[in-house]
Design an enzyme around this catalytic site. Structure first.
Site, short mmCIF file in Angstrom:
data_model
loop_
_atom_site.label_atom_id
_atom_site.label_comp_id
_atom_site.label_asym_id
_atom_site.label_seq_id
_atom_site.Cartn_x
_atom_site.Cartn_y
_atom_site.Cartn_z
N HIS A 1 -11.20 -4.14 8.39
CA HIS A 1 -12.38 -4.92 8.75
C HIS A 1 -13.18 -4.16 9.79
CE1 HIS A 1 -9.38 -7.83 7.42
NE2 HIS A 1 -10.39 -8.32 6.77
N THR B 1 -11.50 -17.68 10.86
CA THR B 1 -10.78 -18.49 11.83
C THR B 1 -11.72 -19.48 12.49
OG1 THR B 1 -9.59 -16.46 12.30
CG2 THR B 1 -9.15 -18.34 13.73
N GLY C 1 -4.52 -23.22 15.69
CA GLY C 1 -4.68 -21.79 15.95
C GLY C 1 -3.45 -21.16 16.58
#
Lengths: 581, 581
Positions: free
Chosen positions: A217, A448, A490
């Site tokens: 990424h 996320t 998370g």
């Protein structure tokens, strides 16, 4: 450099559409991605892979006989939302369960996990599996923390070939585990990638230098060295991988290995072949028997210039699965004994989409509808604030992350506003407006941050409901629930340099202030100030998030992007409250 | 930018080696390229394709069942030499003749034509065919002058599928002609390409601009426009191609077309899909029925950023041939009914190489051996001069050509020197030393300049022979023969802005001066001066060479690279003559 795009915000969607149009004989578009043109045979486990866009041929190009039954794709470098994954999995399901497979990134782990829960609620059995082949992303003792890069392919393929052979869901999962345990990758990069519409790459490598240990990424490497010759590059890749043999493999001599030399996007095939020439020679010298090597672009990182080497150490079973035929738009090998040509199935090629219209709105009181108008203004303001700061957020995120925070927040907040406008126009109360906005944010943003902001809005919606007028304690309670939900989902705590560092003091301050009878606007002001202080403090912390680079000392001195955007939003919302006071 | 290479001079060879290693199940390396791993079935016409390296998957990646039987490849952007083509054709020949196919470039036309002559001498019947699909490279009335770009693929494939079905050589050629007559391509570019070891791209496109009408050797476009959106790019490509329908096709409605959206090297697959989405929509609106489209990198131009669209207007026969199965390293479709898997043949996979050692040297006189020492010094000096000026020559060539002149001359002159050293060490006379040097130059350099310099050295060798001491008139006669040979082979005349502009006055001056009894050194000095004047004059001419861009007005003001290098060499050789006087 990306040059061919229309609106960058819909780049991934348009690419998926064009891909499906070019390969309509092999794949069928569904909400959230593609499935095989032909139906999954009844009783066969469906392997559903996925991840962000920008990795072509991963993930949509790997759907077809012998490989995946479906692929769920998100925006560029952003995980698909749980809703998109669920949609693809439902379309691919052949009655024998679904194995959800993806690279090990926080966003993907989050969304695929949520999708598995939603599938269970639908009565579809599933398992999740994250590939962890990148040896540069964590130490050997922490291999579960490693990322998935080009090793995705052999692990996906082993599991899919096992499914094709009729194995049951848990047996297919066991194959994935064995293939992953025997797969190692290592990469080098010469330049970062530039996302559609962006002016600058996510990172740069100085001229004549090379980043060692790349991420897919655009994450910067763990080290930097002088640019090597092709032969030196081959030697570095081979030596590093031979230096970390999987458990149970004492020495390379006499071992068989599937070998993948993967181009990241901007390396020419001719260059890959020059490197492979030496890779094959060095592996041969080490006594490794190379089985059906692949040299090409298999898991890319948009237009990043780099290359990675993957070795899957084969046993008899894994070799059989690696050699098994596959027939997908981007990856074909061997041929199928049975005539069932690709695209020959009994399912019409018409588009499969989930319909959400026509769902009855919950009844709402006049008070709650009035509150919904304020919620709408808040969501307008949130989207506007993010628009204004999108580039800055992307820049901050690019220091330690993948630079997509601004884009993801933009897509999410825009989608939330749109959904809220619709729901409000239909007469929804504050709770339902927030719930619809929550789903839209999570589904459109992916990643996320999409999942976390979906959680925040959903918690607020639940607290406000559709009947009563919102009170300061009720709002504070909603924020507290959001804070708890984000921590649970998370898996981060205060000090990890995430939005949790900001959300917790914000929620705590708001609760304390409203508990003493302070009006909402004043209480929110204090909480927003606490949020700003906390966000600034993340600049002094080392990141500990799963996706962040293990050695990313560079990010010290930069605030966390998620923390920063939360503080910006908190302050902007205070402005709305002042106006509506 | 090319980053992964060793010695740039052997980049193409090493890439071919790595390619063959990665695909040993499908292809077999031979001198000059690759052939299928399995033997060409007896009685089947062999289709041998080829061209320069740097176009992967063209040409080596397109060898396999249903497509080419062999591919001859040269250096980066340089035609393979006739010797390499002949070698591949001999290895691929199945007893029913060979169809040699390539894009329409001067160097390829030259070398494939020579190869056909040499094959005829070997007793192998062959035909040559040049693809001319690029509509931007010449007007519709001059379609035979057009270049071949991504249309190579459908034309190669139609011919190869016809060969696979058992058609005879002239019937296969007729299929190639029909497919080519119905194939049109048009492209756009956003950046030039950078050859291995080079610091700068062959050309640049200003930021936010686009070159229209690209060439696949980094030739600049025929026009420049503002950078379009992906949809606008799609519209430009489609509209331009629908504006020039082949003869016999009145209107696009109701027609079937094979569609290829080809990436030039640095465009991401995701970008191609975004463009294809609109291409498919626009063709659909025009009533065109798209048959088995291809979206991807099929004929690249190293790392050039650009895209081209190709349409092959199908009739029933061409549609059947387009849909026929193919199984090559880089291009696969359908599956073969017969079990004959790729790589299953009765030919051992051992490398096929031609051996030239052990050939007896012609007898030489003492005089001629002494002259051979001078020839050796000349060839050392030529190679040294080219080394010194290689970069400058490449720069000059890049203005109107493909920038490879310096590299080609360097490889050729170095190989010629090496061959001359060997021949001289074995006691060869001047004629044989020059003949060996000539073959080495042509084989190693490839490209147009390789063929022409081979001709020059061969003519000189013939004139000098191995018996008599060279005299000034004999040398002048050799140069005159070289001048005639180059004009015959290259088809150029004085004023076409090629090396002929220099060679003719050089030869004429030398002949005239020696005829009046002038000693060689003085005569050569006058001839070299004439050459320098003529080379400088080419800067004032419009180019008329086949490969030059039809509208390349930019090159006005720049001398021709081939003319310039000849003048440099003429002057350098004068220095040797002075020393040896």
């Amino acid at each position: 450099m990306t040059r061919l795009f229309n609106d960058p915000a819909v780049f991934a969607d348009e690419a998926l559409e064009g891909f499906a149009a070019a390969h309509r004989d092999r794949v069928r578009p569904v909400t959230g991605g593609v499935v095989r043109a032909g139906a999954t045979p009844a009783g066969q486990v469906a392997v559903v892979i996925g991840g962000g866009s920008g990795h072509y041929p991963a993930f949509s190009g790997l759907v077809g006989r012998g490989l995946a039954h479906g692929a769920a794709v998100g925006n560029v470098f952003a995980s698909p939302s749980a809703g998109r994954i669920r949609s693809v999995a439902r379309a691919a399901h052949g009655g024998a369960g679904v194995l959800l497979m993806y690279g090990n990134y926080a966003g993907d782990v989050l969304h695929f996990g949520q999708a598995a829960e939603r599938l269970a609620a639908d009565g579809i059995e599933s398992r999740t599996f994250a590939v962890t082949d990148d040896i540069s992303s964590a130490a050997p003792g922490e291999s579960a923390k490693r990322r998935g890069i080009a090793g995705d392919l052999p692990v996906f393929k082993a599991a899919a070939a096992a499914a094709e052979q009729g194995l049951a869901l848990d047996e297919v999962l066991a194959v994935a585990e064995r293939a992953n345990a025997r797969t190692r990758s290592f990469g080098i990069a010469f330049s970062g990638c530039t996302l559609p519409g962006a002016d600058h790459p996510l990172f740069t490598v100085p001229e004549a230098r090379m980043a060692v240990g790349l991420g897919i990424h655009g994450e910067p490497g763990i080290g930097e060295e002088a640019l090597p010759t092709a032969d030196e590059a081959a030697r570095l890749l081979v030596t590093t991988l031979l230096g970390e043999l999987p458990e149970g493999i004492g020495r390379p001599e006499g071992q068989r290995a599937a070998v993948i030399l993967n181009g990241l996007g901007s390396v020419k095939y001719e260059e890959l072949f020059v490197v492979y020439r030496k890779v094959a020679e060095l592996l041969g010298e080490a006594g490794v028997d190379i089985v059906e090597p692949e040299v090409g672009e298999l898991v890319t990182s948009f237009d990043m210039a780099g290359v990675s080497l993957t070795l899957t150490w084969l046993d008899d079973d894994l070799e059989r699965l690696w050699r098994a035929p596959a027939d997908t738009p981007a990856y074909r090998k061997g041929s199928f004994a049975a005539p069932g040509a690709p695209g020959v199935g009994n399912v019409p090629a018409a588009e499969y989409t989930e319909h959400t219209e026509g769902i009855v709105l919950p009844e709402a009181s006049e008070d709650s509808r009035r509150a919904a108008a304020t919620v709408l203004t808040v969501l307008h303001t949130v989207a506007g604030t993010i628009d204004t700061h999108a580039e800055e957020l992307g820049r901050i995120d690019a220091v330690a992350g993948d630079g997509d925070h601004g884009i993801g927040m933009q897509r999410g907040s825009t989608a939330a506003r749109r959904a809220a406008v619709d729901a409000h126009a239909q007469g929804a109360g504050a709770g339902t407006v927030l719930a619809r906005a929550a789903d839209a944010w999570a589904d459109e943003a992916g990643g996320t941050s999409g999942a976390l902001w979906g959680t925040i809005l959903r918690a607020l919606g639940t607290a406000l409901g559709d009947q009563d007028a919102p009170t300061a304690p009720r709002v504070a309670d909603g924020v507290a629930q959001a804070s708890a939900g984000v921590r649970r989902l998370g898996g981060a705590e205060v000090g990890d340099k995430t939005m949790v560092d900001v959300l917790v003091p914000f929620a705590d301050t708001l609760t304390a202030a409203t508990a003493t009878g302070s009006p909402l606007t004043a209480a929110w002001d204090r909480a927003a100030t606490a949020a700003e202080t906390a966000a600034a403090a993340t600049a002094g912390l080392l990141p500990r998030r799963g996706r962040a680079r293990p050695h990313a000392e560079k990010s010290l001195g930069t605030p966390d992007a998620g923390a920063h955007s939360l503080a910006l939003i908190a302050r902007a919302v205070h402005g709305v409250l002042l106006d509506h006071h």
